[in-house]
Design a protein around this motif. Structure first.
Motif, PDB file in Angstrom:
ATOM      1  N   CYS A  68    -106.501  22.838 -50.650  1.00 25.44           N
ATOM      2  CA  CYS A  68    -106.527  22.892 -49.183  1.00 25.44           C
ATOM      3  C   CYS A  68    -107.782  22.197 -48.649  1.00 25.44           C
ATOM      4  O   CYS A  68    -107.726  21.506 -47.641  1.00 25.44           O
ATOM      5  N   HIS A  85    -106.282  19.145 -47.011  1.00 26.31           N
ATOM      6  CA  HIS A  85    -106.097  19.532 -45.610  1.00 26.31           C
ATOM      7  C   HIS A  85    -107.416  19.704 -44.868  1.00 26.31           C
ATOM      8  O   HIS A  85    -107.419  20.151 -43.723  1.00 26.31           O
ATOM      9  N   CYS A  92    -105.412  26.598 -44.589  1.00 25.50           N
ATOM     10  CA  CYS A  92    -104.441  26.311 -43.532  1.00 25.50           C
ATOM     11  C   CYS A  92    -103.279  27.295 -43.684  1.00 25.50           C
ATOM     12  O   CYS A  92    -103.153  27.973 -44.722  1.00 25.50           O
ATOM     13  N   CYS A 133    -100.995  26.789 -46.885  1.00 22.03           N
ATOM     14  CA  CYS A 133    -101.618  27.189 -48.152  1.00 22.03           C
ATOM     15  C   CYS A 133    -101.813  28.700 -48.203  1.00 22.03           C
ATOM     16  O   CYS A 133    -101.624  29.326 -49.250  1.00 22.03           O
TER      17      CYS A 133
HETATM   18 ZN    ZN Z   1    -103.853  23.779 -46.836  1.00 20.68          ZN
END
Ligand code: ZN
Ligand code: SF4
Length: 137
Positions: free
Chosen positions: A51, A55, A62, A65
């Motif tokens: 993540c 991300h 997030c 995840c």
């Molecule tokens: Zn994530």
């Protein structure tokens, strides 16, 4: 930065919807057994790396995840092999939904090599655990 494809969001939005109401911080989960705790910590560490790299997450995951990690914690809690479990990758049953399993594959491809550097001891234990066989059902 991960070079792998991003994981596909799951169709099951119930967990993500629940998490949307609160910040999806990494939840601390404690299992009664050392082996299960180790599995949990390894999974949490891999999702965190993924993540972060994929991300841009820092303190919290997030929603996607966090949803996957919440799902993994339920599967681990309900694992029919309990403390005698093999690694999920070596499991003859595999209780994950198909899309969840694919998400874990994507995460492992990305975070697996980084685990060696960031969590070498955890990686060693996971490698040793990969030699475990599932008990007969
Ligand atoms: Zn994530
Ligand atoms: S995949 Fe297999 S080892 Fe992993 S939680 Fe499910 S039943 Fe247990």
């Amino acid at each position: 930065m991960c070079e792998t494809d991003d994981m596909k969001p799951t169709a099951d939005l119930s967990v993500a919807a629940a998490l949307a109401a609160a910040p999806p911080a990494i939840k601390t989960v404690a299992f009664p057994d050392r082996r299960l705790n180790r599995e949990w910590q390894t999974m949490a560490a891999m999702v965190k790396i993924y993540c972060r790299d994929r991300h841009g997450a820092t303190a919290a995951l997030c929603a996607n995840c966090a949803g996957l990690l919440a799902y993994a914690s339920v599967r681990l809690d309900r694992c029919r092999f309990g403390a005698e479990k093999p690694t999920c990758a070596m499991c003859p049953v595999h209780c994950y939904q198909r899309d969840r399993r694919e998400q874990v594959r994507v995460i492992m491809r990305c975070a697996g090599p980084r685990m060696l550097w960031e969590h070498p001891l955890m990686s060693l234990w996971h490698w040793l655990d990969s030699f475990r066989h599932a008990p007969a059902l």
